[in-house]
Each structure stands twice: as structure tokens, then as C-alpha cells.
Scaffold this motif. Sequence first.
Motif, PDB file in Angstrom:
ATOM      1  N   SER A   8       0.843  -1.205   0.000  1.00 14.32           N
ATOM      2  CA  SER A   8       0.000   0.000   0.000  1.00 14.32           C
ATOM      3  C   SER A   8       0.874   1.249   0.000  1.00 14.32           C
ATOM      4  N   GLY A   9       1.829   1.281  -0.931  1.00  9.84           N
ATOM      5  CA  GLY A   9       2.657   2.471  -1.124  1.00  9.84           C
ATOM      6  C   GLY A   9       2.006   3.364  -2.153  1.00  9.84           C
ATOM      7  N   TYR A  10       2.799   4.128  -2.891  1.00 11.70           N
ATOM      8  CA  TYR A  10       2.265   5.038  -3.904  1.00 11.70           C
ATOM      9  C   TYR A  10       1.301   4.312  -4.815  1.00 11.70           C
ATOM     10  N   VAL A  11       1.796   3.245  -5.429  1.00 10.82           N
ATOM     11  CA  VAL A  11       1.012   2.579  -6.465  1.00 10.82           C
ATOM     12  C   VAL A  11      -0.143   1.788  -5.864  1.00 10.82           C
ATOM     13  N   GLY A  12       0.134   1.027  -4.815  1.00  7.73           N
ATOM     14  CA  GLY A  12      -0.900   0.186  -4.213  1.00  7.73           C
ATOM     15  C   GLY A  12      -2.040   1.006  -3.644  1.00  7.73           C
ATOM     16  N   ILE A  29      -3.428  -4.173   1.517  1.00  2.00           N
ATOM     17  CA  ILE A  29      -2.651  -4.938   2.499  1.00  2.00           C
ATOM     18  C   ILE A  29      -1.239  -4.370   2.545  1.00  2.00           C
ATOM     19  N   ASP A  30      -0.688  -4.242   3.737  1.00  2.00           N
ATOM     20  CA  ASP A  30       0.728  -3.864   3.828  1.00  2.00           C
ATOM     21  C   ASP A  30       1.295  -4.495   5.085  1.00  2.00           C
ATOM     22  N   LYS A  31       2.552  -4.915   4.983  1.00  2.00           N
ATOM     23  CA  LYS A  31       3.142  -5.551   6.171  1.00  2.00           C
ATOM     24  C   LYS A  31       3.652  -4.510   7.162  1.00  2.00           C
ATOM     25  N   ASP A  32       3.637  -3.245   6.752  1.00  3.31           N
ATOM     26  CA  ASP A  32       4.097  -2.175   7.634  1.00  3.31           C
ATOM     27  C   ASP A  32       2.921  -1.774   8.553  1.00  3.31           C
ATOM     28  N   SER A  34       2.655   0.264  11.024  1.00  9.83           N
ATOM     29  CA  SER A  34       2.395   1.685  11.318  1.00  9.83           C
ATOM     30  C   SER A  34       1.668   2.347  10.137  1.00  9.83           C
ATOM     31  N   LYS A  35       1.993   1.903   8.912  1.00  7.58           N
ATOM     32  CA  LYS A  35       1.303   2.445   7.734  1.00  7.58           C
ATOM     33  C   LYS A  35      -0.192   2.116   7.795  1.00  7.58           C
ATOM     34  N   ILE A  36      -0.489   0.866   8.117  1.00  2.00           N
ATOM     35  CA  ILE A  36      -1.895   0.444   8.187  1.00  2.00           C
ATOM     36  C   ILE A  36      -2.612   1.150   9.344  1.00  2.00           C
ATOM     37  N   ALA A  83       1.819  -5.058  -5.557  1.00  2.00           N
ATOM     38  CA  ALA A  83       2.273  -3.683  -5.821  1.00  2.00           C
ATOM     39  C   ALA A  83       3.365  -3.295  -4.823  1.00  2.00           C
ATOM     40  N   VAL A  84       4.267  -4.235  -4.575  1.00  2.00           N
ATOM     41  CA  VAL A  84       5.375  -3.944  -3.638  1.00  2.00           C
ATOM     42  C   VAL A  84       6.548  -3.346  -4.412  1.00  2.00           C
ATOM     43  N   GLY A  85       7.532  -2.846  -3.689  1.00  2.00           N
ATOM     44  CA  GLY A  85       8.673  -2.190  -4.319  1.00  2.00           C
ATOM     45  C   GLY A  85       9.574  -3.162  -5.073  1.00  2.00           C
ATOM     46  N   THR A  86      10.226  -2.631  -6.116  1.00  2.00           N
ATOM     47  CA  THR A  86      11.244  -3.401  -6.855  1.00  2.00           C
ATOM     48  C   THR A  86      12.474  -2.500  -7.008  1.00  2.00           C
ATOM     49  N   PRO A  87      13.121  -2.175  -5.889  1.00  2.00           N
ATOM     50  CA  PRO A  87      14.245  -1.225  -5.941  1.00  2.00           C
ATOM     51  C   PRO A  87      15.451  -1.821  -6.663  1.00  2.00           C
ATOM     52  N   SER A 121       3.659  -4.159  -9.845  1.00  2.00           N
ATOM     53  CA  SER A 121       5.025  -3.671  -9.658  1.00  2.00           C
ATOM     54  C   SER A 121       5.747  -3.715 -11.002  1.00  2.00           C
ATOM     55  N   THR A 122       6.727  -2.823 -11.173  1.00  2.00           N
ATOM     56  CA  THR A 122       7.545  -2.848 -12.391  1.00  2.00           C
ATOM     57  C   THR A 122       8.562  -3.971 -12.259  1.00  2.00           C
ATOM     58  N   VAL A 123       8.430  -4.978 -13.114  1.00  2.00           N
ATOM     59  CA  VAL A 123       9.288  -6.163 -12.971  1.00  2.00           C
ATOM     60  C   VAL A 123       9.898  -6.577 -14.313  1.00  2.00           C
ATOM     61  N   PRO A 150       1.357  -3.453 -15.813  1.00  2.00           N
ATOM     62  CA  PRO A 150       2.224  -2.381 -15.308  1.00  2.00           C
ATOM     63  C   PRO A 150       1.468  -1.087 -15.083  1.00  2.00           C
ATOM     64  N   GLU A 151       1.983  -0.293 -14.169  1.00  2.00           N
ATOM     65  CA  GLU A 151       1.315   0.961 -13.828  1.00  2.00           C
ATOM     66  C   GLU A 151       2.113   2.132 -14.416  1.00  2.00           C
ATOM     67  N   PHE A 152       1.383   3.089 -15.006  1.00  2.00           N
ATOM     68  CA  PHE A 152       2.057   4.223 -15.655  1.00  2.00           C
ATOM     69  C   PHE A 152       1.761   5.550 -14.957  1.00  2.00           C
ATOM     70  N   ARG A 154       1.801   8.907 -12.708  1.00  2.00           N
ATOM     71  CA  ARG A 154       2.889   9.791 -12.277  1.00  2.00           C
ATOM     72  C   ARG A 154       2.583  10.295 -10.881  1.00  2.00           C
ATOM     73  N   GLU A 155       3.593  10.313 -10.035  1.00  2.00           N
ATOM     74  CA  GLU A 155       3.396  10.903  -8.716  1.00  2.00           C
ATOM     75  C   GLU A 155       3.030  12.370  -8.912  1.00  2.00           C
ATOM     76  N   GLY A 156       2.148  12.866  -8.074  1.00  2.00           N
ATOM     77  CA  GLY A 156       1.730  14.266  -8.180  1.00  2.00           C
ATOM     78  C   GLY A 156       0.480  14.419  -9.037  1.00  2.00           C
ATOM     79  N   PRO A 265      15.473   6.221 -12.698  1.00  2.00           N
ATOM     80  CA  PRO A 265      16.839   5.754 -12.439  1.00  2.00           C
ATOM     81  C   PRO A 265      16.914   4.241 -12.264  1.00  2.00           C
ATOM     82  N   LYS A 266      16.014   3.689 -11.475  1.00  2.00           N
ATOM     83  CA  LYS A 266      16.121   2.240 -11.227  1.00  2.00           C
ATOM     84  C   LYS A 266      15.652   1.428 -12.438  1.00  2.00           C
ATOM     85  N   ASP A 267      14.663   1.943 -13.157  1.00  2.00           N
ATOM     86  CA  ASP A 267      14.127   1.159 -14.275  1.00  2.00           C
ATOM     87  C   ASP A 267      15.073   1.164 -15.481  1.00  2.00           C
TER      88      ASP A 267
HETATM   89  P1  NAD Z   1       6.462   1.927  -2.155  1.00  2.00           P
HETATM   90  O1  NAD Z   1       7.787   1.645  -1.575  1.00  2.00           O
HETATM   91  O2  NAD Z   1       5.839   3.283  -1.980  1.00  2.00           O
HETATM   92  O3  NAD Z   1       5.403   0.859  -1.591  1.00  2.00           O
HETATM   93  C1  NAD Z   1       5.633  -0.503  -1.494  1.00  2.00           C
HETATM   94  C2  NAD Z   1       4.852  -1.029  -0.290  1.00  2.00           C
HETATM   95  O4  NAD Z   1       4.896  -2.445  -0.275  1.00  2.00           O
HETATM   96  C3  NAD Z   1       5.417  -0.571   1.048  1.00  2.00           C
HETATM   97  O5  NAD Z   1       4.411   0.079   1.794  1.00  2.00           O
HETATM   98  C4  NAD Z   1       5.854  -1.880   1.727  1.00  2.00           C
HETATM   99  O6  NAD Z   1       5.705  -1.846   3.129  1.00  2.00           O
HETATM  100  C5  NAD Z   1       4.934  -2.875   1.071  1.00  2.00           C
HETATM  101  N1  NAD Z   1       5.403  -4.261   1.135  1.00  2.00           N
HETATM  102  C6  NAD Z   1       6.623  -4.766   0.885  1.00  2.00           C
HETATM  103  N2  NAD Z   1       6.644  -6.099   1.066  1.00  2.00           N
HETATM  104  C7  NAD Z   1       5.389  -6.464   1.423  1.00  2.00           C
HETATM  105  C8  NAD Z   1       4.771  -7.704   1.750  1.00  2.00           C
HETATM  106  N3  NAD Z   1       5.463  -8.843   1.740  1.00  2.00           N
HETATM  107  N4  NAD Z   1       3.470  -7.707   2.077  1.00  2.00           N
HETATM  108  C9  NAD Z   1       2.762  -6.549   2.102  1.00  2.00           C
HETATM  109  N5  NAD Z   1       3.295  -5.349   1.813  1.00  2.00           N
HETATM  110  C10 NAD Z   1       4.589  -5.299   1.482  1.00  2.00           C
HETATM  111  O7  NAD Z   1       6.571   1.564  -3.696  1.00  2.00           O
HETATM  112  P2  NAD Z   1       5.774   2.231  -4.943  1.00  2.00           P
HETATM  113  O8  NAD Z   1       6.383   3.541  -5.286  1.00  2.00           O
HETATM  114  O9  NAD Z   1       4.329   2.125  -4.689  1.00  2.00           O
HETATM  115  O10 NAD Z   1       6.193   1.223  -6.084  1.00  2.00           O
HETATM  116  C11 NAD Z   1       5.666  -0.090  -6.173  1.00  2.00           C
HETATM  117  C12 NAD Z   1       5.977  -0.656  -7.545  1.00  2.00           C
HETATM  118  O11 NAD Z   1       5.299   0.109  -8.557  1.00  2.00           O
HETATM  119  C13 NAD Z   1       7.454  -0.610  -7.938  1.00  2.00           C
HETATM  120  O12 NAD Z   1       7.780  -1.723  -8.697  1.00  2.00           O
HETATM  121  C14 NAD Z   1       7.555   0.650  -8.792  1.00  2.00           C
HETATM  122  O13 NAD Z   1       8.622   0.582  -9.709  1.00  2.00           O
HETATM  123  C15 NAD Z   1       6.233   0.621  -9.511  1.00  2.00           C
HETATM  124  N6  NAD Z   1       5.757   1.938  -9.960  1.00  2.00           N
HETATM  125  C16 NAD Z   1       5.879   3.026  -9.172  1.00  2.00           C
HETATM  126  C17 NAD Z   1       5.401   4.260  -9.612  1.00  2.00           C
HETATM  127  C18 NAD Z   1       5.533   5.492  -8.760  1.00  2.00           C
HETATM  128  O14 NAD Z   1       5.298   6.588  -9.280  1.00  2.00           O
HETATM  129  N7  NAD Z   1       5.883   5.390  -7.495  1.00  2.00           N
HETATM  130  C19 NAD Z   1       4.789   4.375 -10.870  1.00  2.00           C
HETATM  131  C20 NAD Z   1       4.660   3.231 -11.647  1.00  2.00           C
HETATM  132  C21 NAD Z   1       5.144   2.021 -11.181  1.00  2.00           C
END
Ligand code: NAD
Length: 436
Positions: A8-12, A29-32, A34-36, A83-87, A121-123, A150-152, A154-156, A265-267
Motif C-alpha cells: 500500500s505504497g504510492y502505487v498500491g 494490504i501492507d506488512k508495515d 504503522s502504515k496500516i 504492488a510492492v517495491g522493486t528497488p 510492480s515494475t518487474v 504495469p502501472e504508468f 505519475r506521482e503528483g 533511475p532504477k528502471d
Molecule cells: P512503495 O515503496 O511506496 O510501496 C511498497 C509497499 O509495499 C510498502 O508500503 C511496503 O511496506 C509494502 N510491502 C513490501 N513487502 C510487502 C509484503 N510482503 N506484504 C505486504 N506489503 C509489502 O513503492 P511504490 O512507489 O508504490 O512502487 C511499487 C511498484 O510500482 C514498484 O515496482 C515501482 O517501480 C512501480 N511503480 C511506481 C510508480 C511510482 O510513481 N511510485 C509508478 C509506476 C510504477
Amino acid sequence: MKIAMVGSGYVGLVSGACFADFGHDVVCIDKDQSKIDRLHDGIMPIYEPGLAELVASNVDAGRLTFTTSLADGIEGADAIFIAVGTPSRRGDGHADLSYVYAVAKEIGESLSNDAVIVTKSTVPVGTGDEVERILSDSGTSHRFAVVSNPEFLREGAAIGDFKRPDRIVIGAEDEFGRQVMREVYRPLFLNESPILFTGRRTSELIKYAANAFLATKITFINEMADLCEKVGANVQDVSRGIGMDNRIGSKFLHAGPGYGGSCFPKDTLALLKTAEDYDSPTRIVEAVVKANDSRKRAMGRKVLDALGGAEAARGKKVALLGLTFKPNTDDMRDSPAIAVAQALTDAGVEVAAFDPEGMELAKLLMPDVTMVDEPYAAIEGADAIAIVTEWDVFRALDLKRIKDLANAPVLVDLRNIYRPDDVRALGFEYSSIGRT
Ligand code: NAD
């Protein structure tokens, strides 16, 4: 439809809230923990315009809930989004897929009904195959399909982008996956948003190709800007002149301090690694990554030049306006401001900074920079002012007041938001990007 969003980050969070707004029943759903907890209290973990209101109205309507328990959250879900991170993986730049695979494993162990598992997630290419393998290995008796979507956004501008996308890409290998995804996006079908169905690997590659192409456009115009400065041309006119050609298009042709953020940068790096693994070099993207990396620190040198060079700059003070990688976000990941501040502090310059949303995160990344709570406090006594991010608040600065407050009227505008003639007429020494 019932939808589960894992992460449940930006994308989720944005996707979850928008799906709920379409009328679906969504669990984020998020494993964090404090976020929930904060989401339960109506506090957003990120800054995104309109998100708090969208979340609140859908929570009130009973369509959006939050949990830390994946097993509870996916129960009865028709579609389970990952929708978890792929740093970038530390050391080699490959996408770190450990979070995606951990979620896939947990889904396999907890699945209690037939469902489509969707990687948002971007994978890298082939990740969907591995997710499918992990689910098969879990021994689940339920029918499942693994889809790439995939999600396209933009933040903001995330909510608008999600609800009115240029296109939706769905990579599926079977009809079960395609049919569930059609239902998930039915409200957008009705809106006539174009939906492109492809194979799963193609869909995975589309996301990287799109980001690499946009990063290339930015880097291209940045290099043109440098050339403009050398030959006495104006990069904004060059942008207009080429962007009016429909084959080129006017977007992503704003010269600046280099791209940053959580995606480009990461992609781009991850795409290079995929290309390397498949022995199919992408030399243009290689050059883009290199040029953008060196550009960010070069922007620090540009500010030092405005102070009379590195020697003269020692002991002077710079006001940095804007720290996030772009406006309307609090995202500091790979922001050019980090390299600019580092180049300045390395040269013994004292830096005071202000950003409307990014300072909490910036503090952790820039321990040598003093954060202040409004722009004029940073400007007071400064020998130069550098605009790094084009927040609206910096577009209408009181230039006369700045002249009184600053030690010297030196303005370095890394986003070209002021007109050189206007600022110089007020007595400023003004430099910008690709304009003389
Ligand atoms: P983020 O770091 O903001 O959020 C990821 C969330 O996943 C975190 O809250 C984390 O606690 C949670 N998480 C990690 N492991 C978990 C698990 N096992 N169970 C439940 N929750 C878990 O990341 P984001 O910016 O939302 O990016 C997510 C994906 O979307 C990445 O692959 C990114 O490249 C892609 N994406 C991001 C954007 C963007 O603008 N941020 C745009 C398009 C695509």
C-alpha cells in the motif's frame, strides 16, 4: 468484484483507492503495521493531491479497508495485485525481486479460492513466469492465472492518471486472466480508455521501454540545453520547435537538472541489466544513464560557478529551493537536489534549504543541510539562490524582497521558471538551463 492490493505504497494505495472508487470492494494490504494504523486513522503515508479525500470517501462507503494480514485480505478476492517495491539491488543494479517473490509465496500458501494474480510492480521480463512457478510450487489446489499489468501513473498526478490513463496494458497468457482483468477495468472500458492486451513478457517489457524512452527524451533535451549555452541558442525555443512536430511531441522536453525519482533511475538500470543478461545491448539507454548521472553533480558545479568558482565559494551560503525530484510529491528518491547539495557541501558551502513537502525525508539524506520552514528564511544572507524543483510557490517569489534579504542577488534557476530579462532587469545575476 473483490480486489486485494498487496503493498500500500504510492502505487498500491492510489490504485486501491481508485478501484474502490470504481465500485469494487478493495482491501489494501501492507506488512508495515504503522502504515496500516495510520491509514485506519485517515492519515496518508504519502503526499499525493486528492488522495486523502478519495480514501476517506471510499472508506466511508465501505468499499475500502486496510489490513496487515495477507491471508485475511486475499480471502474471496477475484484479483490479487502485487504492488510492492522493486528497488535496484545493491551492488549490481538488477531489480530486487525479493519482495515480489515473497508475496507470491505467501499468496500461494494462503490462497483460498480461484483468483488472478496481477503484477502491478515494475518487474523485468520473465518475472511473471517465476511468480507462476512459485504459485505452482506452493501446491495450491485453486485455479490461478498470473497476469502483468504495469502501472504508468505519475506521482503528483496519480489519481487523474489512474482514472484517465493514456492506455492500460494487460499481459495475459490465458482467457481466465484476460476475462477477470476485463471486469476489473470495466469502468475504464466504459470511459473508452484504450486497453492493450499482449503476452505477459511483452507487457513486462513495455513498462521498461516506456520509462527508458521518456528518460531518453529528457536526457536528449538536457544535452541540447548544454549545447545551447555554448552556441548562444535558447533551449525552450528548441523544445517548442521540435515538439510541435507530432512525430516528436512536446512532452518531456523540458531541460533541467536531470531526471530522478523512484522509477526512471532504477528502471533504466534494470533494463540495462536485462539487456546484458540476454546479450542484446541497449547502447542508447546506457548513454542516457551515464549522462544523467554526471549531470546531477554538474548542476552543483553550476551553482559553484555562480558563486565565482569552487575556491571562491568556500564559506559562502546557498539557499536551495525545492528538494523533491519533482513538484507535488514528497518523494526524494534519486532527486537531483541530493547531488547538488552534496557538491556544494563538499566544496565547503553552507546550504539552507526549503521544500513544501520533502524536508522530512530530505533531512535523512542531507544531514549537512539546514532545513528551514519557509523560502525566505533560506534566502536570508544567501550568496546565491538555486531553484532545484519547480514547486508553484517558487514561481511567484517576491524578487524585490529576495534582493533585500540575500547577501548577493545571484539566482540559479535549474528549472527555467523565470524569464532572464525580467530577473536581470531587477539587478539579479541570473543563470538557467540552456539559455543565455
Ligand atoms: P512503495 O515503496 O511506496 O510501496 C511498497 C509497499 O509495499 C510498502 O508500503 C511496503 O511496506 C509494502 N510491502 C513490501 N513487502 C510487502 C509484503 N510482503 N506484504 C505486504 N506489503 C509489502 O513503492 P511504490 O512507489 O508504490 O512502487 C511499487 C511498484 O510500482 C514498484 O515496482 C515501482 O517501480 C512501480 N511503480 C511506481 C510508480 C511510482 O510513481 N511510485 C509508478 C509506476 C510504477
